[in-house]
Scaffold this motif. Sequence first.
Motif, mmCIF file in Angstrom:
data_model
loop_
_atom_site.group_PDB
_atom_site.id
_atom_site.type_symbol
_atom_site.label_atom_id
_atom_site.label_comp_id
_atom_site.label_asym_id
_atom_site.label_seq_id
_atom_site.Cartn_x
_atom_site.Cartn_y
_atom_site.Cartn_z
ATOM 1 N N VAL A 9 9.134 -3.080 -10.565
ATOM 2 C CA VAL A 9 8.371 -2.419 -9.491
ATOM 3 C C VAL A 9 7.089 -2.401 -9.841
ATOM 4 O O VAL A 9 6.421 -1.296 -10.551
ATOM 5 C CB VAL A 9 9.275 -1.274 -9.359
ATOM 6 C CG1 VAL A 9 8.471 -0.242 -8.269
ATOM 7 C CG2 VAL A 9 10.752 -1.334 -9.117
ATOM 8 N N ARG A 10 6.262 -3.441 -9.461
ATOM 9 C CA ARG A 10 4.786 -3.146 -9.504
ATOM 10 C C ARG A 10 4.471 -4.358 -8.387
ATOM 11 O O ARG A 10 5.196 -5.264 -8.194
ATOM 12 C CB ARG A 10 4.478 -3.606 -10.688
ATOM 13 C CG ARG A 10 4.783 -5.119 -11.351
ATOM 14 C CD ARG A 10 4.509 -5.135 -12.570
ATOM 15 N NE ARG A 10 4.964 -6.545 -13.177
ATOM 16 C CZ ARG A 10 4.511 -7.604 -13.125
ATOM 17 N NH1 ARG A 10 3.110 -7.861 -12.545
ATOM 18 N NH2 ARG A 10 4.805 -8.765 -13.592
ATOM 19 N N PRO A 11 3.132 -4.293 -8.005
ATOM 20 C CA PRO A 11 2.662 -5.324 -7.152
ATOM 21 C C PRO A 11 2.536 -6.693 -7.833
ATOM 22 O O PRO A 11 2.359 -6.893 -8.911
ATOM 23 C CB PRO A 11 1.095 -5.023 -6.854
ATOM 24 C CG PRO A 11 1.099 -3.397 -7.000
ATOM 25 C CD PRO A 11 1.984 -3.125 -8.233
ATOM 26 N N ALA B 9 2.953 -4.341 -2.301
ATOM 27 C CA ALA B 9 2.035 -3.254 -2.626
ATOM 28 C C ALA B 9 3.082 -1.750 -2.882
ATOM 29 O O ALA B 9 3.883 -1.925 -2.228
ATOM 30 C CB ALA B 9 1.105 -2.780 -1.491
ATOM 31 N N LEU B 10 2.688 -0.901 -3.768
ATOM 32 C CA LEU B 10 3.138 0.419 -3.741
ATOM 33 C C LEU B 10 2.395 1.575 -4.006
ATOM 34 O O LEU B 10 1.280 1.495 -4.474
ATOM 35 C CB LEU B 10 4.094 0.331 -5.227
ATOM 36 C CG LEU B 10 5.050 -0.876 -5.134
ATOM 37 C CD1 LEU B 10 4.924 -1.397 -6.415
ATOM 38 C CD2 LEU B 10 6.428 -0.116 -5.145
ATOM 39 N N GLU B 11 2.526 2.590 -3.147
ATOM 40 C CA GLU B 11 1.942 3.759 -3.181
ATOM 41 C C GLU B 11 2.830 4.890 -3.558
ATOM 42 O O GLU B 11 3.684 5.319 -2.851
ATOM 43 C CB GLU B 11 1.080 3.929 -1.812
ATOM 44 C CG GLU B 11 0.093 3.132 -1.485
ATOM 45 C CD GLU B 11 -0.300 3.485 -0.018
ATOM 46 O OE1 GLU B 11 -0.639 4.521 0.503
ATOM 47 O OE2 GLU B 11 -0.791 2.490 0.872
ATOM 48 N N ILE C 273 6.293 1.343 0.303
ATOM 49 C CA ILE C 273 6.397 0.141 -0.429
ATOM 50 C C ILE C 273 6.276 -0.896 0.441
ATOM 51 O O ILE C 273 6.742 -0.913 1.542
ATOM 52 C CB ILE C 273 7.842 0.316 -0.973
ATOM 53 C CG1 ILE C 273 8.148 1.442 -1.861
ATOM 54 C CG2 ILE C 273 8.353 -1.080 -1.591
ATOM 55 C CD1 ILE C 273 9.768 1.769 -2.082
ATOM 56 N N VAL C 274 5.686 -2.089 0.048
ATOM 57 C CA VAL C 274 5.494 -3.377 0.861
ATOM 58 C C VAL C 274 6.111 -4.356 0.090
ATOM 59 O O VAL C 274 5.769 -4.509 -1.159
ATOM 60 C CB VAL C 274 4.116 -3.530 1.286
ATOM 61 C CG1 VAL C 274 3.994 -4.869 2.273
ATOM 62 C CG2 VAL C 274 3.264 -2.454 2.156
ATOM 63 N N HIS C 275 6.909 -5.143 0.651
ATOM 64 C CA HIS C 275 7.815 -6.134 -0.061
ATOM 65 C C HIS C 275 8.051 -7.204 0.735
ATOM 66 O O HIS C 275 8.005 -7.064 2.098
ATOM 67 C CB HIS C 275 8.777 -5.619 -0.944
ATOM 68 C CG HIS C 275 10.072 -5.374 -0.247
ATOM 69 N ND1 HIS C 275 10.142 -4.137 0.462
ATOM 70 C CD2 HIS C 275 11.302 -5.956 0.237
ATOM 71 C CE1 HIS C 275 11.414 -4.165 1.115
ATOM 72 N NE2 HIS C 275 11.999 -5.212 0.776
ATOM 73 N N THR D 52 7.422 -0.102 4.280
ATOM 74 C CA THR D 52 8.441 1.144 4.379
ATOM 75 C C THR D 52 7.307 2.363 3.938
ATOM 76 O O THR D 52 6.781 2.430 2.979
ATOM 77 C CB THR D 52 9.377 1.112 3.319
ATOM 78 O OG1 THR D 52 10.250 -0.231 3.452
ATOM 79 C CG2 THR D 52 10.453 2.225 3.392
ATOM 80 N N LEU D 53 7.343 3.170 5.000
ATOM 81 C CA LEU D 53 6.687 4.509 4.798
ATOM 82 C C LEU D 53 7.607 5.716 4.655
ATOM 83 O O LEU D 53 8.645 5.774 5.473
ATOM 84 C CB LEU D 53 5.697 4.627 6.126
ATOM 85 C CG LEU D 53 4.726 3.682 6.111
ATOM 86 C CD1 LEU D 53 3.854 3.948 7.568
ATOM 87 C CD2 LEU D 53 3.653 3.961 5.180
ATOM 88 N N PHE D 54 7.491 6.458 3.732
ATOM 89 C CA PHE D 54 8.147 7.781 3.443
ATOM 90 C C PHE D 54 7.192 9.009 3.823
ATOM 91 O O PHE D 54 6.221 9.225 3.188
ATOM 92 C CB PHE D 54 8.519 7.798 2.137
ATOM 93 C CG PHE D 54 9.223 6.654 1.543
ATOM 94 C CD1 PHE D 54 10.607 6.578 1.874
ATOM 95 C CD2 PHE D 54 8.685 5.680 0.913
ATOM 96 C CE1 PHE D 54 11.307 5.340 1.532
ATOM 97 C CE2 PHE D 54 9.443 4.486 0.340
ATOM 98 C CZ PHE D 54 10.518 4.603 0.688
#
Length: 162
Positions: A58-60, A84-86, A91-93, A110-112
């Motif tokens: 779990v990292r770009p 990308a991860l914030e 999460i973008v995958h 995906t936005l939370f």
Amino acid sequence: MTNAPLSIELDGETSLTVTRRFHHPPALVYRAHTDPELVQRWMLGPPGWSMPVCEMDVRPGGAFRHEYSNGAGARFAIVGEYVALEPDRRIVHVERMLMPDPTPDNTIDTLFEPDGAGTRMLLRMSLPDAGSRKAMLETGMADGMEASYANLDALNVAELEG
């Protein structure tokens, strides 16, 4: 298109947005999506399926592999890469299913978002063409996603906090 509490809205010819509310706050829902031990407990799809293999870097640029089995010989995998991860927010995958041949790439953003004491998740999928989106929807994807998300919502806070 609705499989309450999950809803799917088609967007143009090649995209769609999945909306789902969870009773856990965004940080815990994000963690449930990024911790392999948690993912293996809830992202199971339809009843009777399990995820015997869950590998996640779990990292770009990191890769993941989720292998599913129904215990009666049927198997498939979902593989992909994180873009990308914030933390606690996004999460973008990119993913593809191996059935066993790979499906076209599906880019997922995906936005939370906070929603009262819970989370409103917006998951936007972008496929390369209308035929790929149609084929994906015909797999029963919505039912499998909702079954998995119900599993996530059933985890208690102590399980999610680790």
